[in-house]
Design a protein around this motif. Structure first.
Motif, PDB file in Angstrom:
ATOM      1  N   ASP A 197       7.128   3.426  18.623  1.00 25.89           N
ATOM      2  CA  ASP A 197       7.751   3.613  17.302  1.00 25.89           C
ATOM      3  C   ASP A 197       9.162   4.167  17.445  1.00 25.89           C
ATOM      4  N   PHE A 198       9.326   5.092  18.400  1.00 22.11           N
ATOM      5  CA  PHE A 198      10.650   5.677  18.630  1.00 22.11           C
ATOM      6  C   PHE A 198      11.642   4.588  19.053  1.00 22.11           C
ATOM      7  N   LEU A 199      11.214   3.747  19.992  1.00 19.67           N
ATOM      8  CA  LEU A 199      12.133   2.709  20.492  1.00 19.67           C
ATOM      9  C   LEU A 199      12.453   1.680  19.405  1.00 19.67           C
ATOM     10  N   LYS A 200      11.441   1.333  18.606  1.00 18.84           N
ATOM     11  CA  LYS A 200      11.693   0.370  17.518  1.00 18.84           C
ATOM     12  C   LYS A 200      12.682   0.968  16.514  1.00 18.84           C
ATOM     13  N   THR A 201      12.442   2.257  16.182  1.00 17.91           N
ATOM     14  CA  THR A 201      13.356   2.934  15.246  1.00 17.91           C
ATOM     15  C   THR A 201      14.761   2.959  15.832  1.00 17.91           C
ATOM     16  N   ALA A 202      14.852   3.316  17.118  1.00 19.93           N
ATOM     17  CA  ALA A 202      16.163   3.465  17.747  1.00 19.93           C
ATOM     18  C   ALA A 202      16.888   2.121  17.833  1.00 19.93           C
ATOM     19  N   LEU A 203      16.165   1.092  18.295  1.00 18.23           N
ATOM     20  CA  LEU A 203      16.838  -0.186  18.552  1.00 18.23           C
ATOM     21  C   LEU A 203      17.165  -0.960  17.286  1.00 18.23           C
ATOM     22  N   PHE A 204      16.240  -0.966  16.347  1.00 19.20           N
ATOM     23  CA  PHE A 204      16.406  -1.877  15.206  1.00 19.20           C
ATOM     24  C   PHE A 204      16.873  -1.183  13.925  1.00 19.20           C
ATOM     25  N   ILE A 205      16.858   0.143  13.895  1.00 13.72           N
ATOM     26  CA  ILE A 205      17.340   0.823  12.683  1.00 13.72           C
ATOM     27  C   ILE A 205      18.541   1.712  13.020  1.00 13.72           C
ATOM     28  N   VAL A 206      18.325   2.638  13.958  1.00 15.76           N
ATOM     29  CA  VAL A 206      19.349   3.662  14.200  1.00 15.76           C
ATOM     30  C   VAL A 206      20.593   3.074  14.865  1.00 15.76           C
ATOM     31  N   LEU A 207      20.377   2.295  15.908  1.00 18.22           N
ATOM     32  CA  LEU A 207      21.530   1.784  16.662  1.00 18.22           C
ATOM     33  C   LEU A 207      22.457   0.925  15.791  1.00 18.22           C
ATOM     34  N   PRO A 208      21.915  -0.066  15.042  1.00 14.63           N
ATOM     35  CA  PRO A 208      22.825  -0.830  14.171  1.00 14.63           C
ATOM     36  C   PRO A 208      23.525   0.065  13.143  1.00 14.63           C
ATOM     37  N   ALA A 209      22.762   0.997  12.572  1.00 12.09           N
ATOM     38  CA  ALA A 209      23.362   1.867  11.551  1.00 12.09           C
ATOM     39  C   ALA A 209      24.463   2.736  12.152  1.00 12.09           C
ATOM     40  N   LEU A 210      24.230   3.277  13.342  1.00 11.16           N
ATOM     41  CA  LEU A 210      25.237   4.130  13.976  1.00 11.16           C
ATOM     42  C   LEU A 210      26.472   3.326  14.373  1.00 11.16           C
ATOM     43  N   PRO A 241      44.661  14.829   6.284  1.00  5.74           N
ATOM     44  CA  PRO A 241      43.278  15.012   6.754  1.00  5.74           C
ATOM     45  C   PRO A 241      42.838  13.923   7.718  1.00  5.74           C
ATOM     46  N   GLY A 242      43.336  12.703   7.526  1.00  7.55           N
ATOM     47  CA  GLY A 242      42.951  11.597   8.418  1.00  7.55           C
ATOM     48  C   GLY A 242      43.309  11.923   9.842  1.00  7.55           C
ATOM     49  N   ARG A 243      44.551  12.405  10.062  1.00  8.07           N
ATOM     50  CA  ARG A 243      44.996  12.690  11.416  1.00  8.07           C
ATOM     51  C   ARG A 243      44.326  13.976  11.932  1.00  8.07           C
ATOM     52  N   ALA A 244      44.139  14.932  11.017  1.00  6.77           N
ATOM     53  CA  ALA A 244      43.556  16.217  11.427  1.00  6.77           C
ATOM     54  C   ALA A 244      42.135  16.057  11.953  1.00  6.77           C
ATOM     55  N   PHE A 245      41.384  15.194  11.286  1.00  7.75           N
ATOM     56  CA  PHE A 245      39.964  15.089  11.668  1.00  7.75           C
ATOM     57  C   PHE A 245      39.623  13.856  12.494  1.00  7.75           C
ATOM     58  N   PHE A 246      40.400  12.805  12.380  1.00  5.28           N
ATOM     59  CA  PHE A 246      39.994  11.574  13.055  1.00  5.28           C
ATOM     60  C   PHE A 246      41.060  11.023  14.001  1.00  5.28           C
ATOM     61  N   GLY A 247      42.095  11.812  14.273  1.00  4.53           N
ATOM     62  CA  GLY A 247      43.219  11.324  15.057  1.00  4.53           C
ATOM     63  C   GLY A 247      42.806  10.767  16.407  1.00  4.53           C
ATOM     64  N   GLY A 248      43.110   9.514  16.653  1.00  4.61           N
ATOM     65  CA  GLY A 248      42.966   8.916  17.979  1.00  4.61           C
ATOM     66  C   GLY A 248      41.550   8.585  18.415  1.00  4.61           C
ATOM     67  N   ILE A 249      40.549   8.616  17.515  1.00  4.51           N
ATOM     68  CA  ILE A 249      39.194   8.299  17.993  1.00  4.51           C
ATOM     69  C   ILE A 249      38.841   6.849  17.720  1.00  4.51           C
ATOM     70  N   THR A 250      38.051   6.283  18.655  1.00  8.73           N
ATOM     71  CA  THR A 250      37.692   4.860  18.549  1.00  8.73           C
ATOM     72  C   THR A 250      36.216   4.751  18.162  1.00  8.73           C
ATOM     73  N   THR A 292      33.880   3.133  19.681  1.00  2.05           N
ATOM     74  CA  THR A 292      33.034   3.271  20.882  1.00  2.05           C
ATOM     75  C   THR A 292      32.847   4.749  21.222  1.00  2.05           C
ATOM     76  N   PHE A 293      33.938   5.506  21.093  1.00  2.00           N
ATOM     77  CA  PHE A 293      33.844   6.936  21.399  1.00  2.00           C
ATOM     78  C   PHE A 293      32.842   7.617  20.457  1.00  2.00           C
ATOM     79  N   ILE A 294      32.967   7.286  19.166  1.00  3.16           N
ATOM     80  CA  ILE A 294      32.075   7.914  18.175  1.00  3.16           C
ATOM     81  C   ILE A 294      30.621   7.541  18.444  1.00  3.16           C
ATOM     82  N   LEU A 295      30.408   6.231  18.679  1.00  2.00           N
ATOM     83  CA  LEU A 295      29.038   5.774  18.912  1.00  2.00           C
ATOM     84  C   LEU A 295      28.464   6.440  20.166  1.00  2.00           C
ATOM     85  N   GLY A 296      29.245   6.444  21.234  1.00  4.65           N
ATOM     86  CA  GLY A 296      28.802   7.055  22.488  1.00  4.65           C
ATOM     87  C   GLY A 296      28.472   8.522  22.301  1.00  4.65           C
TER      88      GLY A 296
END
Lengths: 485, 305
Positions: free
Chosen positions: A448-461, A336-345, A347-351
């Motif tokens: 509020d959107f930018l604060k959520t995005a920068l300080f909560i979502v971005l680090p979590a992602l 399953p590891g190779r089937a679903f996550f093969g070759g991804i980095t 940065t790719f996931i975050l982007g």
């Protein structure tokens, strides 16, 4: 008593509507094209329809003739209602520009009566022309070819025409409220004309492909848009808003200051005084201030939007399950590891995640928040679909959990919060914020959107992406070997 | 009839009207003076229940502008800064439309509208398109619209602007007759002579704040000083100067004229005349030299610049 009040309300509305209709009918610049489109265009369309019938009968292309005739009915109905936009802009912003609105505002008419009266006066003449045009086109076709539409098609055409006219008029009110001159309103009217052009193209496409049932979905979309725009119009068309905005001027400094005020949060460190904290550690007050006080306040402000996203998530789950039941596939994989996550980095996931969520935020801003959740819902529906297929292929539920769980525990809440903030960003145009102008409410939602995005979502992602690329494949592999099928 | 307490209106960061309090009784005309952008129109809009005060309250014709705005609007006649007419309509039709909005029956609408047009000297305007009217006629039609429902309170922004002197007089007469009919009237104007002619009291607004209020005479006394007298002599001011200066404060001299101030002209003037006659000084006239309202206005507005 209540009946009498309602009758009085209607009388006042009709007085206003009748005056404005009379005014429209005295303006030859409006009356001439409306008359031409009502009287001449149906005749032209009728001749085209007959020629189409004859031509395709000769060469055996009946289906094209069958599709063209209803399509022309739609066109005959649509042309006159384009004037509703012009009339509405003239009625709302034209009055403001000519300074004739204030005497009306000084009468006992309520804001709603004024709004409804003006909406009706912008709708009635073009809609009457449109109905008349469609009727004469149909009568002509019946007399010459004995062709009559089905009741369903007839209902669809009349309903779509009415809903489209209402979208244009209620959109024009929103546009008018943001300007003080016809010139500026005409420029902003592109925001109505372009989506409407796309809509008519979609309608034409569906009709030429004979997908008449899908027209009901189009109608539903238009009706939702009507409700949203009318709600927004009612909020914007009031004496306070109308008289507070007398000059169209971009005040960048004020916009920036308002944004900054909403973006800033208070320094706080468990009640300590800032001066009492060593200089090198003062930054912790900004962190604590944000995560322990500001973030909960943002969540509280976003709670209605969170409910909307939650409803969407449930819907996406149901959709995924429904598709999975209708289109089952048997999955078989050894790793399953190779089937679903093969070759991804990472940065790719975050982007990838950020790109999808950004599309949602943009869609949300353009659709009063309604489309902000689309990317999340599609992903979730897809995840539910794949998860169920894995389960139904005989694998253990632990395998499914191992494929999603390690990174999903951060990724899903982060995406959820982003979507809620994006819904709020779009919906701030139509949801009343007591004591705030529309602009200020939007700037607060943006902050509020930018604060959520920068300080909560971005680090979590970012952390989730790292886990997804580095840890989840290993966990999935281990669980697969441990539990497997 | 109008009671405003601490009226304040903010537009974002701008304070358009700041803590303004005033009263206007039935049968009183209050002139609202102030430079452009002082807050006169915003004050009128709040009193007309078109704009909500950010702070403070106002009772107009017995109704609160905050809680009963529709009732207030039913009881006021508002002449806006610009006539704002529908140019494609006919005069009679226009008044009929507004009469309907105020709930007047057809007969009353006709009767009042025709009477007002006649009162303003333009009965022919009834069946003429408004677009063909002169500016003065448009202003008079707008005023007729404000008076059509016979409101107990009238708020008039520049009622005689763009009018010829005859029309302006007709409008002033109409305002004065309304005052005699116990209407409360607020007039915003830049025409100081007209304000003095019409108003029982004057209120001067500057940067949203009420800086002075009172009768024209009170304002002159308080803000410009005691009454000014002008003494016109036959043969120069020479000998008269010392006599007058013993009894009053001389403000200026010019050839054969002396201007002096006195708080008590009724006692000081006979004394001065007696002294001049006794000293064989020949007097041509002794008259009160009025400070104009313009002097008062410029002094107030100038001092707060």
């Amino acid at each position: 008593m209540m009946k009498e009040t309602r009758r009085e309300d209607l009388r006042l509305i009709w007085t206003l509507t009748a005056r404005e209709i009379r005014d429209v009918l005295r303006d030859w610049r409006l009356v001439t094209p409306i008359l031409l489109l009502t009287l001449l265009f149906p005749i032209v369309a009728n001749l085209v329809a007959q020629a189409t019938f004859r031509f395709f009968q000769r060469y055996g292309g009946h289906i094209i003739a069958e599709r063209t005739v209803p399509f022309l009915l739609m066109v005959v109905g649509f042309f006159p209602i384009t004037f509703s936009l012009v009339i509405a802009l003239e009625s709302f912003v034209g009055e403001k520009e000519r300074k004739s609105l204030e005497p009306l505002l000084a009468t006992p008419l309520s804001d709603t009566q004024l709004y409804v009266g003006k909406i009706l006066s912008s709708l009635i003449p073009p809609l009457a022309a449109s109905y008349l045009g469609m009727a004469s086109y149909l009568i002509g076709l019946y007399l010459t070819r004995r062709w009559a539409p089905s009741l369903e098609l007839l209902a669809q055409m009349f309903a779509l025409t009415t809903a489209e006219a209402l979208v244009m008029v209620s959109g024009a009110v929103v546009v008018s409220s943001q300007t003080t001159s016809i010139r500026a309103a005409n420029l902003l009217a592109s925001f109505i004309i372009l989506p409407m052009a796309f809509l008519v193209q979609a309608e034409s496409f569906l009709m030429l492909w004979g997908q008449y049932t899908s027209l009901w979905w189009l109608l539903a979309f238009l009706l939702v848009s009507d409700v949203l725009l009318i709600r927004m119009g009612l909020r914007l068309f009031n004496r306070e808003e109308l008289l507070s905005r007398e000059i169209d001027r971009i005040q960048i400094r004020r916009v920036w200051e308002t944004f900054r005020r909403h973006f800033a949060w208070e320094w706080w460190l468990f009640g300590r005084k800032r001066q009492a904290v060593p200089r090198a550690l003062r930054w912790t007050g900004w962190l604590a201030g944000f995560y322990l006080r500001e973030a909960p306040a943002i969540l509280r402000r976003s709670s209605p939007a969170m409910l909307v996203v939650l409803a969407g998530v449930v819907g996406a789950g149901v959709l995924g399950w429904s598709i999975a039941s209708r289109f089952p596939i048997t999955l078989s994989f050894d790793e399953p590891g190779r089937a679903f996550f093969g070759g991804i980095t990472p940065t790719f996931i975050l982007g990838n995640n950020l790109r999808a969520l950004s599309v949602g935020a943009i869609l949300g801003t353009l659709s009063f928040g309604s489309l902000a959740v689309t990317p999340l819902l599609i992903t979730l529906a897809l995840a539910v679909y794949v998860g169920l297929q894995i389960l139904w292929s005989g694998y253990s539920p632990w395998v499914v959990l191992a494929l999603v769980g390690p990174h999903g525990i951060l990724e899903i809440p982060a995406a959820f919060l982003w979507c809620a903030a994006a819904v709020r960003l779009g919906a701030s145009f139509i949801t009343p914020s007591p004591g705030m102008t529309v602009g200020e409410a939007w700037l607060q939602a943006l902050a509020d959107f930018l604060k959520t995005a920068l300080f909560i979502v971005l680090p979590a992602l970012a952390i989730a992406a790292l886990i997804e690329a580095r840890i989840t494949p290993g966990v999935a592999m281990w669980v697969f070997w441990a539990y497997g099928r | 009839m109008i009671e405003a307490h601490g009226l304040t209106k903010r537009f974002d960061n701008l304070v358009a009207v700041d803590d303004l309090s005033l009263t206007v009784a039935a049968g009183e005309v209050l002139a609202l003076l102030g430079p452009n952008g002082a807050g006169k129109t915003t004050t009128v809009r709040m009193l007309a229940a078109i704009l909500r005060p950010s702070k403070g309250r106002a009772i107009v014709a017995g109704h609160d502008v905050l809680t009963e705005p529709a009732a207030v609007r039913r009881k006021i006649g508002l002449l806006t800064e610009y006539p704002g007419l529908y140019r494609r309509m006919y005069g009679g039709e226009y008044l009929d439309f507004f009469g309907r909005l105020y709930g007047l029956d057809a007969e009353t609408r006709q009767r009042r509208a025709r009477r007002l047009l006649e009162q303003f000297g333009m009965p022919e305007a009834w069946d003429r398109r408004i677009g063909e009217y002169s500016k003065g006629m448009q202003q008079k039609l707008a005023l007729a619209r404000a008076m059509l429902h016979d409101p107990p309170v009238l708020l008039l922004d520049e009622p005689t602007s763009a009018m010829d002197p005859y029309s302006a007089k007709l409008v002033r007469d109409a305002i004065l007759s309304l005052r005699n009919m116990r209407r409360a009237i607020v007039v915003c104007t830049h025409n100081l002579a007209e304000a003095e002619l019409l108003a029982d009291r004057i209120a001067i607004i500057r940067r949203g704040r009420l800086v002075a209020i009172g009768t024209p005479a009170e304002l002159k006394r308080e803000l410009v000083g005691p009454p000014l007298m002008e003494l016109h002599l036959k043969n120069g001011v020479g000998r008269a100067y010392s006599l007058v200066s013993q009894l009053a404060h001389i403000v200026a001299t010019d050839g054969n004229r002396i201007w002096y101030e006195t708080e008590t002209p009724e006692t000081t003037n006979p004394l001065i005349l007696r002294a001049l006659v006794a000293a064989d000084v020949e007097v041509i006239t002794l008259a009160r030299s009025e400070w104009s309202l313009e002097d008062v206005y410029l002094r107030i507005v100038g001092s707060t610049q």
